[in-house]
Write a protein that holds these residues in place. Structure first.
Motif, short mmCIF file in Angstrom:
data_model
loop_
_atom_site.label_atom_id
_atom_site.label_comp_id
_atom_site.label_asym_id
_atom_site.label_seq_id
_atom_site.Cartn_x
_atom_site.Cartn_y
_atom_site.Cartn_z
N LYS A 186 0.83 -1.21 0.00
CA LYS A 186 0.00 0.00 0.00
C LYS A 186 0.86 1.26 0.00
CE LYS A 186 -3.80 -2.28 2.42
NZ LYS A 186 -4.52 -2.41 3.70
N ALA A 187 2.01 1.17 0.65
CA ALA A 187 2.91 2.33 0.71
C ALA A 187 3.48 2.68 -0.66
CB ALA A 187 4.04 2.07 1.69
N LEU A 188 3.46 1.71 -1.59
CA LEU A 188 3.96 1.98 -2.94
C LEU A 188 3.06 2.97 -3.68
CD1 LEU A 188 4.91 -1.63 -4.09
CD2 LEU A 188 6.45 0.15 -3.27
N ARG A 191 -4.09 9.34 3.83
CA ARG A 191 -4.78 10.61 3.61
C ARG A 191 -5.75 10.87 4.75
NH1 ARG A 191 -3.93 12.51 -1.55
NH2 ARG A 191 -5.64 14.02 -1.37
N ILE A 192 -5.82 12.12 5.18
CA ILE A 192 -6.88 12.55 6.09
C ILE A 192 -8.10 12.90 5.24
CG2 ILE A 192 -7.60 14.26 7.78
CD1 ILE A 192 -5.41 12.50 8.84
N VAL A 193 -9.24 12.35 5.61
CA VAL A 193 -10.49 12.60 4.89
C VAL A 193 -11.47 13.28 5.84
CG1 VAL A 193 -12.39 11.59 3.58
CG2 VAL A 193 -10.09 10.60 3.42
N VAL A 194 -12.00 14.43 5.41
CA VAL A 194 -12.94 15.22 6.23
C VAL A 194 -14.24 15.38 5.45
CG1 VAL A 194 -13.32 17.36 7.48
CG2 VAL A 194 -10.98 16.52 7.15
N VAL A 195 -15.35 15.08 6.11
CA VAL A 195 -16.66 15.32 5.53
C VAL A 195 -17.34 16.42 6.34
CG1 VAL A 195 -18.89 14.34 4.88
CG2 VAL A 195 -16.83 12.91 4.80
N VAL A 219 -0.78 12.71 4.36
CA VAL A 219 -0.04 12.97 5.60
C VAL A 219 1.06 11.93 5.79
CG1 VAL A 219 -1.87 14.15 6.87
CG2 VAL A 219 -1.76 11.66 6.91
N ALA A 220 2.18 12.38 6.32
CA ALA A 220 3.25 11.44 6.64
C ALA A 220 3.05 10.85 8.03
CB ALA A 220 4.60 12.15 6.57
N ASP A 221 2.45 11.64 8.93
CA ASP A 221 2.21 11.22 10.30
C ASP A 221 0.71 11.28 10.56
OD1 ASP A 221 1.76 11.27 13.15
OD2 ASP A 221 3.88 11.74 13.43
N ALA A 243 -11.42 10.99 9.30
CA ALA A 243 -10.80 9.67 9.35
C ALA A 243 -9.49 9.67 8.58
CB ALA A 243 -11.74 8.62 8.76
N VAL A 244 -8.67 8.66 8.88
CA VAL A 244 -7.47 8.40 8.10
C VAL A 244 -7.78 7.29 7.11
CG1 VAL A 244 -5.06 7.67 8.15
CG2 VAL A 244 -5.97 9.04 10.01
N ARG A 245 -7.50 7.54 5.85
CA ARG A 245 -7.74 6.53 4.82
C ARG A 245 -6.41 6.06 4.28
NH1 ARG A 245 -7.67 6.33 -0.55
NH2 ARG A 245 -9.07 4.92 -1.65
#
Length: 308
Positions: free
Chosen positions: A221-223, A228-232, A262-264, A287-289
């Motif tokens: 997945k890291a490839l 990503r931070i996802v905001v609704v 995001v890296a962190d 959420a973090v996706r």
């Protein structure tokens, strides 16, 4: 290694099915093989299980060469193909007894082994019912039990849950986890990327008969890219303002969604919460996706289908 494959080629006429395939599978693990249609997954399984002779390269399974020591390999492996190999007119127990007798266990030992496997796979209460009365998940569990009649060191599962509903797939997944917990090595091909994500310790993605990528699910997945931070948002009128507060977001006005890499993960969530709360902007969801294996598959194979 439970399975060692190096530089393997297999051609059908002038068409290459395997073109220098390399693969290593550690004992007591689940290793998934993914790839698009025609990538060579089933050909690879047939070579490793001695059903098909390769043209070049080295293949060792359970410490034995599949070309020169095929009987020794067969004595140490089990194989579950894409289609159930059961007699629907016979009871579940009778099917397992038949497989035991075909594998020279003898009548008494075959019966004992059948009872042991029925209990192990949660089929003891239905062992005397004809297979035609079984659900899809029960049939597949019985088929899996039949492949274990000789207690193999290595088990090949070629798309074991194709055609099953979610409950049936879950039943098979539980059975596979139980096997690996008991020390069996499992090589799994699947058309369900979620299945590989759930079960596999390592994943090999093959395309055009060779390895395109290999690693854990997280490594693959890291490839594709970062989390990503996802905001609704609740209010469409605040979308433009929120976009100015976040670092270079992608904005979808139709779903009131913003996202950015995001890296962190924790730092990204904290930054987002502070920015939105400071501006009085209400989020319906935050959420973090992570990238999915579907995205890895499409990114590395540049195709639209997942496969068999």
């Amino acid at each position: 290694m439970a399975i060692f494959v190096e530089g393997v080629h297999k051609r059908y006429g002038d068409k290459p099915a395997l073109a220098g395939l390399d693969l290593e599978v550690k004992p007591g693990t689940v290793h998934a093989v993914l790839g698009p249609n025609g990538a060579g997954k089933t050909t690879a399984v047939r070579v490793m299980s001695t059903l098909l002779r390769h043209d070049e390269g080295v293949v060792r399974v359970a410490g034995h060469d599949v070309r020169t020591q095929a009987p020794a390999v067969r004595a140490r492996i089990g194989l579950l193909g894409q289609h159930a190999a059961l007699d629907e007119g016979l009871a579940g127990r009778q099917n397992l007894e038949m497989f035991g007798r075909l594998n020279h266990l003898g009548a008494r030992r075959a019966g004992l082994r059948a009872d042991e496997l029925l209990d192990r796979f949660g089929l003891a209460d239905t062992g005397r019912k004809p297979v035609k009365q079984y659900s899809g998940g029960m049939r597949r569990r019985l088929d899996l039990a039949a492949s274990l009649i000789t207690d193999p060191e290595v088990l090949f599962l070629d798309e074991p849950t194709t055609g099953l509903d979610p409950r049936g797939r879950s039943e098979v997944w539980s059975a596979v986890r139980s096997l690996v917990g008991g020390g069996t090595t499992v090589l799994l091909t699947t058309q369900y990327l979620e299945e590989a994500d759930q079960l596999a310790d390592r994943i090999t993605l093959i395309d055009a008969g060779r390895v395109a990528a290999e690693g854990t699910a997280d490594e693959l997945k890291a490839l594709v890219g970062a989390d990503r931070i996802v905001v609704v948002l609740r209010d469409a009128a605040r979308l433009a303002q929120a976009a100015r507060l976040l670092p270079d977001p992608t904005v979808d006005p139709d779903s009131l969604t913003l996202s950015f890499p995001v890296a962190d993960r924790m730092a990204g969530l904290a930054l987002t919460l502070r920015a939105l709360e400071g501006a009085g902007i209400e989020a319906l969801d935050l959420a973090v996706r992570r990238p999915t294996l579907d995205e890895v598959f499409l990114h590395l194979t540049d195709r639209e289908e997942v496969a068999a």
